[in-house]
Design an enzyme around this catalytic site. Structure first.
Site, PDB file in Angstrom:
ATOM      1  N   CYS A  67       0.844  -1.248   0.116  1.00 31.01           N
ATOM      2  CA  CYS A  67      -0.033   0.000   0.012  1.00 31.01           C
ATOM      3  C   CYS A  67       0.857   1.244  -0.139  1.00 31.01           C
ATOM      4  CB  CYS A  67      -0.751  -0.103   1.166  1.00 31.01           C
ATOM      5  SG  CYS A  67      -2.150  -1.463   1.494  1.00 31.01           S
TER       6      CYS A  67
HETATM    7  C1  BEZ Z   1       0.576  -4.558   1.918  1.00 30.89           C
HETATM    8  O1  BEZ Z   1       0.089  -3.560   1.472  1.00 30.89           O
HETATM    9  O2  BEZ Z   1       1.776  -4.470   1.933  1.00 30.89           O
HETATM   10  C2  BEZ Z   1      -0.145  -5.891   2.392  1.00 30.89           C
HETATM   11  C3  BEZ Z   1      -1.273  -5.571   3.058  1.00 30.89           C
HETATM   12  C4  BEZ Z   1      -1.949  -6.911   3.413  1.00 30.89           C
HETATM   13  C5  BEZ Z   1      -1.478  -8.224   3.303  1.00 30.89           C
HETATM   14  C6  BEZ Z   1      -0.191  -8.247   2.224  1.00 30.89           C
HETATM   15  C7  BEZ Z   1       0.410  -7.086   1.890  1.00 30.89           C
END
Ligand code: BEZ
Length: 208
Positions: free
Chosen positions: A45
């Site tokens: 994200c």
């Molecule tokens: C991320 O944004 O890195 C993420 C969020 C939830 C699960 C896996 C990755």
């Protein structure tokens, strides 16, 4: 029931990093790139938020407002934005909705229990100035979105609307376009005065 193309994007009012937002009022006459995130301070994200911020001029040039959603509070978002800017070399200016109670995530069907019971998947809604949903994309949590494709598809939607044309596989701005079968040759003469290449009666390509 999930939202479908052509549906009016449901309206909502919710707090965000830019204050309270009434979605339809905030969108105004712009297109909207509305995208959800599983949670703040997560690595994938963070890269997506930074990339969106760096594309600010590209979105503005297309009359598109980016709008993020993450299921944390405004206070958490504000701390996270500092981190995003530090790590991604960005300047996040677009609002991030604070959807800690999943009000909007549920309205837009962004929680897919097969992926997670509580966190949103990576949903994308491209919404036009009439508030119609024109494109949806759903990425899993582990895979970041392709922002070149997001800009490409916005270009494609806007080109199709403006010129009553369709766009072939892998179309990029400037490439030939397709004359849809719903337009007769007679009508096409007025719409596409440069003429066209008729590969088959149902497959006509032209330059804009
Ligand atoms: C991320 O944004 O890195 C993420 C969020 C939830 C699960 C896996 C990755």
């Amino acid at each position: 029931m999930s939202l479908r193309l052509g549906d009016i994007a449901p309206n909502f009012t919710i707090d965000s990093t830019a204050g309270e937002i009434n979605f339809h009022d905030w969108a105004g006459d712009s297109w909207v790139f509305f995208f959800s995130h599983p949670a703040d301070f997560t690595p994938v994200c963070t890269t997506e938020m930074g990339r969106t911020a760096k594309l600010a001029q590209e979105f503005a040039a297309r009359n598109v407002k980016p709008l993020g959603l993450s299921t944390d509070t405004v206070e958490e978002h504000v701390k996270w934005i500092k981190d995003i800017n530090d790590t991604q070399g960005s300047d996040v200016q677009f609002p991030i909705l604070a959807d800690a109670n999943h009000k909007v995530a549920e309205l837009y069907d962004m929680i897919h229990p097969g992926e997670s019971e509580t966190a949103t998947v990576r949903s994308v809604f491209i919404i036009d100035p009439n508030k119609k949903i024109r494109l949806t994309l759903t990425y899993p949590m582990a895979v970041g979105r392709n922002f070149d494709e997001i800009l490409r598809v916005i270009d494609a939607l806007q080109t199709a609307d403006k010129n009553r044309c369709a766009l072939p596989a892998d179309w990029q701005k400037g490439d030939d376009v397709i004359i849809p079968p719903s337009i007769s040759n007679e009508e096409a003469k007025g719409l596409f005065p440069n003429g066209w290449n008729e590969i088959r009666p149902y497959l006509r390509t032209t330059k804009l």
